[in-house]
Design a protein around this motif. Structure first.
Motif, PDB file in Angstrom:
ATOM      1  N   TYR A  48       0.857  -1.175   0.000  1.00 47.02           N
ATOM      2  CA  TYR A  48       0.000   0.000   0.000  1.00 47.02           C
ATOM      3  C   TYR A  48       0.896   1.228   0.000  1.00 47.02           C
ATOM      4  N   ARG A  49       1.128   1.807  -1.157  1.00 45.87           N
ATOM      5  CA  ARG A  49       2.063   2.934  -1.273  1.00 45.87           C
ATOM      6  C   ARG A  49       1.464   4.249  -0.810  1.00 45.87           C
ATOM      7  N   ASN A  50       0.139   4.350  -0.815  1.00 46.92           N
ATOM      8  CA  ASN A  50      -0.518   5.608  -0.469  1.00 46.92           C
ATOM      9  C   ASN A  50      -1.303   5.548   0.832  1.00 46.92           C
ATOM     10  N   HIS A  51      -1.253   4.418   1.526  1.00 44.93           N
ATOM     11  CA  HIS A  51      -2.044   4.243   2.742  1.00 44.93           C
ATOM     12  C   HIS A  51      -1.242   3.474   3.787  1.00 44.93           C
ATOM     13  N   ILE A  58      -9.962 -11.603  13.052  1.00 45.08           N
ATOM     14  CA  ILE A  58     -11.078 -11.983  13.919  1.00 45.08           C
ATOM     15  C   ILE A  58     -11.586 -13.401  13.644  1.00 45.08           C
ATOM     16  N   GLU A  59     -11.091 -14.003  12.540  1.00 42.23           N
ATOM     17  CA  GLU A  59     -11.566 -15.345  12.194  1.00 42.23           C
ATOM     18  C   GLU A  59     -10.574 -16.009  11.249  1.00 42.23           C
ATOM     19  N   GLY A  60     -10.440 -17.318  11.352  1.00 45.69           N
ATOM     20  CA  GLY A  60      -9.528 -18.057  10.480  1.00 45.69           C
ATOM     21  C   GLY A  60      -8.082 -17.855  10.888  1.00 45.69           C
ATOM     22  N   SER A  61      -7.176 -18.228   9.983  1.00 45.83           N
ATOM     23  CA  SER A  61      -5.754 -18.079  10.296  1.00 45.83           C
ATOM     24  C   SER A  61      -4.950 -17.965   9.014  1.00 45.83           C
ATOM     25  N   GLY A  62      -3.713 -17.552   9.201  1.00 45.91           N
ATOM     26  CA  GLY A  62      -2.795 -17.402   8.080  1.00 45.91           C
ATOM     27  C   GLY A  62      -1.500 -16.805   8.573  1.00 45.91           C
ATOM     28  N   GLU A  63      -0.855 -16.037   7.709  1.00 44.02           N
ATOM     29  CA  GLU A  63       0.384 -15.384   8.095  1.00 44.02           C
ATOM     30  C   GLU A  63       0.620 -14.160   7.229  1.00 44.02           C
ATOM     31  N   VAL A  64       1.398 -13.242   7.764  1.00 39.07           N
ATOM     32  CA  VAL A  64       1.903 -12.112   7.000  1.00 39.07           C
ATOM     33  C   VAL A  64       3.421 -12.275   6.979  1.00 39.07           C
ATOM     34  N   LYS A  84       5.084   1.526   7.473  1.00 38.03           N
ATOM     35  CA  LYS A  84       6.071   2.133   6.573  1.00 38.03           C
ATOM     36  C   LYS A  84       5.766   1.760   5.124  1.00 38.03           C
ATOM     37  N   ASN A  85       4.465   1.622   4.806  1.00 31.20           N
ATOM     38  CA  ASN A  85       4.061   1.201   3.461  1.00 31.20           C
ATOM     39  C   ASN A  85       4.779  -0.085   3.057  1.00 31.20           C
ATOM     40  N   ASP A  86       4.927  -0.980   4.018  1.00 36.79           N
ATOM     41  CA  ASP A  86       5.689  -2.214   3.849  1.00 36.79           C
ATOM     42  C   ASP A  86       5.123  -3.133   2.771  1.00 36.79           C
ATOM     43  N   ALA A  87       5.988  -3.581   1.877  1.00 38.52           N
ATOM     44  CA  ALA A  87       5.619  -4.665   0.962  1.00 38.52           C
ATOM     45  C   ALA A  87       5.530  -5.944   1.793  1.00 38.52           C
ATOM     46  N   HIS A  88       4.608  -6.836   1.432  1.00 42.08           N
ATOM     47  CA  HIS A  88       4.408  -8.041   2.231  1.00 42.08           C
ATOM     48  C   HIS A  88       3.614  -9.073   1.440  1.00 42.08           C
ATOM     49  N   ALA A 119       4.749  -9.864 -11.030  1.00 46.12           N
ATOM     50  CA  ALA A 119       5.843  -9.026 -11.524  1.00 46.12           C
ATOM     51  C   ALA A 119       5.822  -7.629 -10.922  1.00 46.12           C
ATOM     52  N   GLU A 120       4.698  -7.253 -10.307  1.00 43.42           N
ATOM     53  CA  GLU A 120       4.628  -5.907  -9.750  1.00 43.42           C
ATOM     54  C   GLU A 120       3.799  -5.938  -8.476  1.00 43.42           C
ATOM     55  N   PHE A 121       4.182  -5.103  -7.507  1.00 47.97           N
ATOM     56  CA  PHE A 121       3.433  -5.035  -6.265  1.00 47.97           C
ATOM     57  C   PHE A 121       2.059  -4.441  -6.501  1.00 47.97           C
ATOM     58  N   SER A 122       1.088  -4.923  -5.763  1.00 48.21           N
ATOM     59  CA  SER A 122      -0.209  -4.282  -5.759  1.00 48.21           C
ATOM     60  C   SER A 122      -0.089  -3.009  -4.970  1.00 48.21           C
ATOM     61  N   HIS A 123      -0.886  -2.072  -5.313  1.00 49.13           N
ATOM     62  CA  HIS A 123      -0.886  -0.833  -4.542  1.00 49.13           C
ATOM     63  C   HIS A 123      -2.170  -0.067  -4.788  1.00 49.13           C
ATOM     64  N   TYR A 124      -2.461   0.782  -3.871  1.00 44.58           N
ATOM     65  CA  TYR A 124      -3.614   1.686  -3.993  1.00 44.58           C
ATOM     66  C   TYR A 124      -3.077   3.031  -4.380  1.00 44.58           C
TER      67      TYR A 124
END
Length: 124
Positions: A48-51, A58-64, A84-88, A119-124
């Protein structure tokens, strides 16, 4: 006062799930709140480059996973913040969808969607 139910939220398919957007920039609060479903078994490379964003599971599981390969498990009761507008990578377990309540600052306009092209990061 703003009162909305999940039936009133704007629904956006962001590529690997749904974002139900309760508050948007047009509401004038300066931040957005979403109820986000991450589809089971998906892996999304995001940035998220602009946010700035905070997500509370709150439900389920996963990881960042950060771009250095550090993995942080997500289970109900866990929050992560991209200060810090971290890529992840956001990864939902195969056992079921993961549900997050997310806050974005500044607020989303409402129609933003991710580009999940590797090939490219998603971003808003």
């Amino acid at each position: 006062m703003i009162v909305r139910t999940i039936a009133d939220a704007k629904v956006v398919d962001w590529g690997n799930g749904l974002s139900r957007r309760f508050l948007l920039s047009g509401d004038g609060l300066g931040y957005s709140i979403t109820d986000t479903i991450v589809t089971a078994g998906t892996k999304s490379r995001l940035q998220y480059r602009n946010h700035l964003e905070a997500c509370y599971c709150i439900e389920g599981s996963g990881e960042v996973v950060d771009m250095e390969g550090n993995s942080f498990p997500l289970t109900p009761g866990t929050l992560y913040a991209l200060d810090k507008n971290d890529a992840h990578y956001l990864i939902a377990s195969k056992e079921g969808d993961m549900r997050l309540v997310c806050v974005f600052s500044p607020a989303l306009h409402g129609d933003e969607r991710h580009s999940l092209d590797a090939a490219e990061f998603s971003h808003y």
